[in-house]
Design a protein around this motif. Sequence first.
Motif, PDB file in Angstrom:
ATOM      1  N   GLU A  77       5.095  -3.526   6.955  1.00 50.78           N
ATOM      2  CA  GLU A  77       5.099  -3.258   8.395  1.00 50.78           C
ATOM      3  C   GLU A  77       6.349  -2.471   8.781  1.00 50.78           C
ATOM      4  OE1 GLU A  77       3.810  -6.161  10.974  1.00 50.78           O
ATOM      5  OE2 GLU A  77       2.234  -6.868   9.638  1.00 50.78           O
ATOM      6  N   ASP A  78       7.503  -2.858   8.184  1.00 45.81           N
ATOM      7  CA  ASP A  78       8.752  -2.139   8.499  1.00 45.81           C
ATOM      8  C   ASP A  78       8.694  -0.690   8.005  1.00 45.81           C
ATOM      9  OD1 ASP A  78       9.631  -4.535   9.448  1.00 45.81           O
ATOM     10  OD2 ASP A  78      10.840  -5.032   7.667  1.00 45.81           O
ATOM     11  N   ALA A  79       8.048  -0.498   6.844  1.00 46.17           N
ATOM     12  CA  ALA A  79       8.071   0.824   6.207  1.00 46.17           C
ATOM     13  C   ALA A  79       6.925   1.722   6.680  1.00 46.17           C
ATOM     14  CB  ALA A  79       7.971   0.648   4.679  1.00 46.17           C
ATOM     15  N   TRP A  80       6.024   1.189   7.508  1.00 44.54           N
ATOM     16  CA  TRP A  80       4.808   1.923   7.828  1.00 44.54           C
ATOM     17  C   TRP A  80       5.105   3.284   8.465  1.00 44.54           C
ATOM     18  CZ3 TRP A  80       0.523   1.571   5.616  1.00 44.54           C
ATOM     19  CH2 TRP A  80      -0.628   2.166   6.143  1.00 44.54           C
ATOM     20  N   ILE A  81       4.355   4.277   8.076  1.00 47.38           N
ATOM     21  CA  ILE A  81       4.526   5.647   8.600  1.00 47.38           C
ATOM     22  C   ILE A  81       3.234   6.006   9.324  1.00 47.38           C
ATOM     23  CG2 ILE A  81       4.952   8.054   7.991  1.00 47.38           C
ATOM     24  CD1 ILE A  81       6.219   6.924   5.340  1.00 47.38           C
ATOM     25  N   ASP A  82       3.339   6.175  10.619  1.00 46.53           N
ATOM     26  CA  ASP A  82       2.139   6.350  11.455  1.00 46.53           C
ATOM     27  C   ASP A  82       1.805   7.842  11.573  1.00 46.53           C
ATOM     28  OD1 ASP A  82       0.075   5.620  13.055  1.00 46.53           O
ATOM     29  OD2 ASP A  82       1.297   5.261  14.839  1.00 46.53           O
ATOM     30  N   ARG A  92      -3.500   1.088  12.353  1.00 44.57           N
ATOM     31  CA  ARG A  92      -3.277  -0.373  12.352  1.00 44.57           C
ATOM     32  C   ARG A  92      -4.140  -1.050  11.298  1.00 44.57           C
ATOM     33  NH1 ARG A  92      -3.114   0.042  17.850  1.00 44.57           N
ATOM     34  NH2 ARG A  92      -5.311  -0.535  18.046  1.00 44.57           N
ATOM     35  N   THR A  93      -5.394  -0.608  11.198  1.00 50.87           N
ATOM     36  CA  THR A  93      -6.296  -1.203  10.196  1.00 50.87           C
ATOM     37  C   THR A  93      -5.719  -1.042   8.789  1.00 50.87           C
ATOM     38  OG1 THR A  93      -8.231  -0.764  11.555  1.00 50.87           O
ATOM     39  CG2 THR A  93      -8.621  -1.035   9.198  1.00 50.87           C
ATOM     40  N   TRP A  94      -5.239   0.155   8.507  1.00 51.00           N
ATOM     41  CA  TRP A  94      -4.730   0.406   7.156  1.00 51.00           C
ATOM     42  C   TRP A  94      -3.367  -0.213   6.919  1.00 51.00           C
ATOM     43  CZ3 TRP A  94      -7.100   1.543   2.875  1.00 51.00           C
ATOM     44  CH2 TRP A  94      -8.408   2.001   2.986  1.00 51.00           C
ATOM     45  N   ARG A  99      -0.727  -4.258   3.905  1.00 54.87           N
ATOM     46  CA  ARG A  99       0.118  -5.457   3.834  1.00 54.87           C
ATOM     47  C   ARG A  99      -0.558  -6.511   2.956  1.00 54.87           C
ATOM     48  NH1 ARG A  99       0.040  -7.672   9.043  1.00 54.87           N
ATOM     49  NH2 ARG A  99      -1.587  -9.051   8.223  1.00 54.87           N
ATOM     50  N   GLN A 100      -1.864  -6.670   3.104  1.00 55.48           N
ATOM     51  CA  GLN A 100      -2.587  -7.648   2.276  1.00 55.48           C
ATOM     52  C   GLN A 100      -2.550  -7.237   0.799  1.00 55.48           C
ATOM     53  OE1 GLN A 100      -6.519  -7.790   3.996  1.00 55.48           O
ATOM     54  NE2 GLN A 100      -5.719  -8.444   5.975  1.00 55.48           N
ATOM     55  N   ALA A 268      -9.308  11.613   5.151  1.00 53.91           N
ATOM     56  CA  ALA A 268     -10.525  11.578   4.326  1.00 53.91           C
ATOM     57  C   ALA A 268     -10.369  10.666   3.111  1.00 53.91           C
ATOM     58  CB  ALA A 268     -10.894  12.987   3.872  1.00 53.91           C
ATOM     59  N   ALA A 269      -9.214  10.680   2.489  1.00 50.21           N
ATOM     60  CA  ALA A 269      -9.033   9.867   1.282  1.00 50.21           C
ATOM     61  C   ALA A 269      -9.135   8.382   1.607  1.00 50.21           C
ATOM     62  CB  ALA A 269      -7.680  10.169   0.647  1.00 50.21           C
ATOM     63  N   LEU A 270      -8.757   7.986   2.824  1.00 52.25           N
ATOM     64  CA  LEU A 270      -8.856   6.573   3.196  1.00 52.25           C
ATOM     65  C   LEU A 270     -10.301   6.184   3.426  1.00 52.25           C
ATOM     66  CD1 LEU A 270      -5.907   6.218   5.716  1.00 52.25           C
ATOM     67  CD2 LEU A 270      -5.917   5.867   3.241  1.00 52.25           C
TER      68      LEU A 270
END
Length: 275
Positions: A77-82, A92-94, A99-100, A268-270
């Motif tokens: 969560e801290d490292a997330w790049i939006d 948010r979903t990804w 995280r999981q 697309a890759a997601l």
Amino acid sequence: MFSGMPEPLYAASPSRLLAWLDCPRRYRMQYLDVPRPVPRPQRAHTSLGIATHNALRDWWDLPDGRRTPAGGGRLVEDAWIDVGFRDAAQSRTWRDRTRQHVTAYLERVDPWRVPRGIERTVAMVTGPLRLTGRVDRLDDRDGELVVVDYKTSRRPPTEEDARTSLPLALYAASVWKMFRRPTFRVELHHVPTGAIVGHTHTPESIARKVDEAQSIARDARAADAEYATQGRASDRFPPRPSALCAWCDFRAHCPEGQATGPEKSGWAALEETAP
Ligand code: SF4
């Protein structure tokens, strides 16, 4: 150069060597052209990959009591790049899904077995090549050094991927030289599934990969030298259209690549990864 002078070394990362093999035109735009053509904005799967790598790196810096799987999940969560996602909801979903994934992956990592290196820069000089790279994790398993590379890609890697990977073999060779310890084992850790595949090289198979890297370096060095005198007029940098063009960061500057079909969206890759 004056006659009799040795040819300069060719400085490169494994990524640069592979870029030359994949498409000389992209290589030129990415590494030689000045000013550098503006690449497309970062894609979502790249953002996800960087955040995952950063979380798994920073996990080892947590105090002992907090170096837990859940602690690793919080680091995502801290490292997330939006950046690169379709919208905030997809991001948010990804973020939650990643995280999981990281939490589950870390369930199988011993927090007390601190690696020999984390994002360790490695380097070596071999033939015409001055190689530098960065190993995600270097484990010391009862005296055996093991090169670990994290993967966050769509499909889990195979043992064949580990066996044939040029970067992994070059990392092993570099570690061997730097630590003066034979290093044969390389592994790909697929964080989304927890799958681990690996290959144990032999001195001969490492040597073959080093020879391959030297050969690529000779070709790329000759092309670089021609670029220095001829610039974009050099014909050593032809486009090499392929399925990769749909993902190429420089296709906006490449008519041949555009002709191969539509560009993939930033996310697309997601979508192809989604269960
Ligand atoms: S779009 Fe394709 S051919 Fe053009 S530079 Fe990129 S990879 Fe090479």
